[in-house]
Write an enzyme that holds these catalytic residues in place. Structure first.
Site, PDB file in Angstrom:
ATOM      1  N   HIS A  73       0.842  -1.200   0.000  1.00  0.00           N
ATOM      2  CA  HIS A  73       0.000   0.000   0.000  1.00  0.00           C
ATOM      3  C   HIS A  73       0.871   1.240   0.000  1.00  0.00           C
ATOM      4  CE1 HIS A  73       0.582   0.915   4.374  1.00  0.00           C
ATOM      5  NE2 HIS A  73       0.666  -0.399   4.510  1.00  0.00           N
ATOM      6  N   ASP A  75      -0.728   4.247   0.818  1.00  0.00           N
ATOM      7  CA  ASP A  75      -1.345   5.200   1.745  1.00  0.00           C
ATOM      8  C   ASP A  75      -0.633   5.110   3.096  1.00  0.00           C
ATOM      9  OD1 ASP A  75      -2.510   2.606   2.070  1.00  0.00           O
ATOM     10  OD2 ASP A  75      -4.129   3.477   3.258  1.00  0.00           O
ATOM     11  N   GLU A 140      -5.187   0.766   2.745  1.00  0.00           N
ATOM     12  CA  GLU A 140      -4.860  -0.265   3.732  1.00  0.00           C
ATOM     13  C   GLU A 140      -5.030   0.285   5.127  1.00  0.00           C
ATOM     14  OE1 GLU A 140      -2.934  -3.120   6.280  1.00  0.00           O
ATOM     15  OE2 GLU A 140      -2.344  -1.044   6.090  1.00  0.00           O
TER      16      GLU A 140
HETATM   17 ZN   LIG Z   1       1.231  -1.090   6.402  1.00  0.00          ZN
END
Ligand SMILES: [Zn+2]
Length: 387
Positions: A73, A75, A140
């Site tokens: 991820h 984010d 996530e």
């Molecule tokens: Zn993580």
């Protein structure tokens, strides 16, 4: 900047302030880097009423088998008060061989290492025969509904079939060779309400104190272990997380008491069987004396394990080759997107040292980012060209 330099990639990613659900240029950058290296890329946005739209990235190089997928991820969690950081949390500053910034270890450093390793590998081995893919989400650290779970379904519907997956979450407690995660515990939250009857503390016979009933129920939940642990898991653990009466008066027996508990459970249980066991224990403790309700929050976190075998050993060997340490195989910690990937292919998690994740001054050693890249590259070499 060369796209095979993981530290430069990590710096650029950290400079994108991609706090969930903002993409902030992080996925666009990954897409550009992968496309330049010959990957076919697709950006996919998912929406669900009541949650923010989330952008995701899918990329693949090669058409053959086997197919090894890297997942991660871009984010990050919010930085909190930026003034408390040694460096601006989105500056990606290197000081004394340490890269600082939100996402340095969780998990932009890991994503950068995967990108650099895959790019180096396909550049050096253009006809490697198999397929390497990337499944990168921007959801996530948030609700996790418009990210990996939907991207996997989307890929499956297009006929994509993965053989193995490495998720690059920071799995090492202290040193790069410490730990590979081969599974995760499940998570189940329950809300307990005990009903009583309000009254004057001096006239308890005219009231029914729900605090006493709640103590009895909580004691019953804590009295006996849920299980003794299994081959790859510690015993399941129940924690009471709150106990509320909300009564400001010392001379009033309250009408109701509420409590919440969370259970991190192993592969002895499914959410439904565990909920049934909790209900059984509560009913036995309550008898006819305690009026109560229990409600379980919906959960998509079941326990799972990727059984040790050739793939796990291959990754373990690669880690040991570069760090001199044989990583432990663990199922500890919170949930991760691996809980969704495991429905599609065997998945293990291995990434940077996670000591500072979600903290002020989150950081990663530059030498660790470089070593992790070398480890991933060794995994790719041995996976696609076993000697
Ligand atoms: Zn993580």
């Amino acid at each position: 900047m060369t796209s095979a330099d993981p530290v430069a990639l990590a710096e650029t990613l950290i400079r994108c302030p991609s706090v969930t659900p903002d993409e902030a240029g992080a996925l666009a950058f990954c897409e550009k880097v992968l496309a330049e290296a010959g990957f076919a890329t697709e950006r996919v946005t998912f929406s669900t009423p009541g949650t923010p739209d989330v952008e995701n990235l899918y990329a693949r190089c090669g058409t053959g088998a086997p197919y090894l997928l890297f997942a991660g991820h871009t984010d990050v969690v919010p930085p909190g008060d930026a003034g408390r950081w040694r460096h601006d949390p989105f500056s990606g500053t290197i000081e004394d061989g340490v890269l600082y910034g939100r996402g340095a270890c969780d998990m932009k450093g890991g994503v950068a290492a995967m990108l650099a390793a895959a790019i180096r590998f396909v550049m050096a081995n253009p006809g490697f025969g198999g397929s390497i893919g990337f499944l990168l989400t921007g959801d996530e650290e948030g609700p996790a509904v418009n990210g990996t779970v939907k991207l996997l379904e989307w890929a499956k519907a297009r006929g994509e079939r993965f053989d193995h997956c490495i998720l690059g979450e920071p799995t090492n407690p202290k040193h790069l060779g410490d730990m590979i995660k081969i599974g995760r515990r499940g998570s189940l939250t329950g809300h307990l309400t005990v009903h009583g009857r309000q009254g004057h503390v001096a006239y308890p016979h005219l009231a029914d104190n729900p605090v006493h009933g709640m103590v009895r129920l909580i004691s019953a939940l804590l009295a006996e272990p849920l299980d003794a642990g299994t081959a790859h898991f510690a015993p399941s653990n129940l924690e009471m997380t709150t106990f509320d009466v909300g009564n400001p008066a010392s001379n009033v027996i309250p009408a109701e008491a509420r409590a919440t508990f969370n259970i991190r459970f192993n592969d002895t249980w499914l959410p439904a069987t565990l909920a049934a066991e909790i209900e059984r224990r509560l009913a036995a403790a309550a008898g006819n004396a305690v009026r109560y309700e229990v409600a379980f929050a919906p959960t998509n976190a079941t326990a799972f394990v990727t059984e040790p075998g050739d793939f796990v050993t291959l990754v373990q060997d690669a880690v040991e080759a570069h760090t001199g340490r044989r990583p432990a195989l663990s199922t500890t910690g919170g949930t991760s997107d691996a809980r969704f990937i495991k429905d599609h292919c065997p998945v293990i998690e291995y990434g940077l040292v996670g000591e500072t994740m979600h903290q002020v001054d989150e950081c990663a050693r530059v030498s660790d980012i470089e070593a992790l890249t070398a480890i991933y590259e060794t995994v790719l070499g041995r996976y696609f060209m076993p000697s």
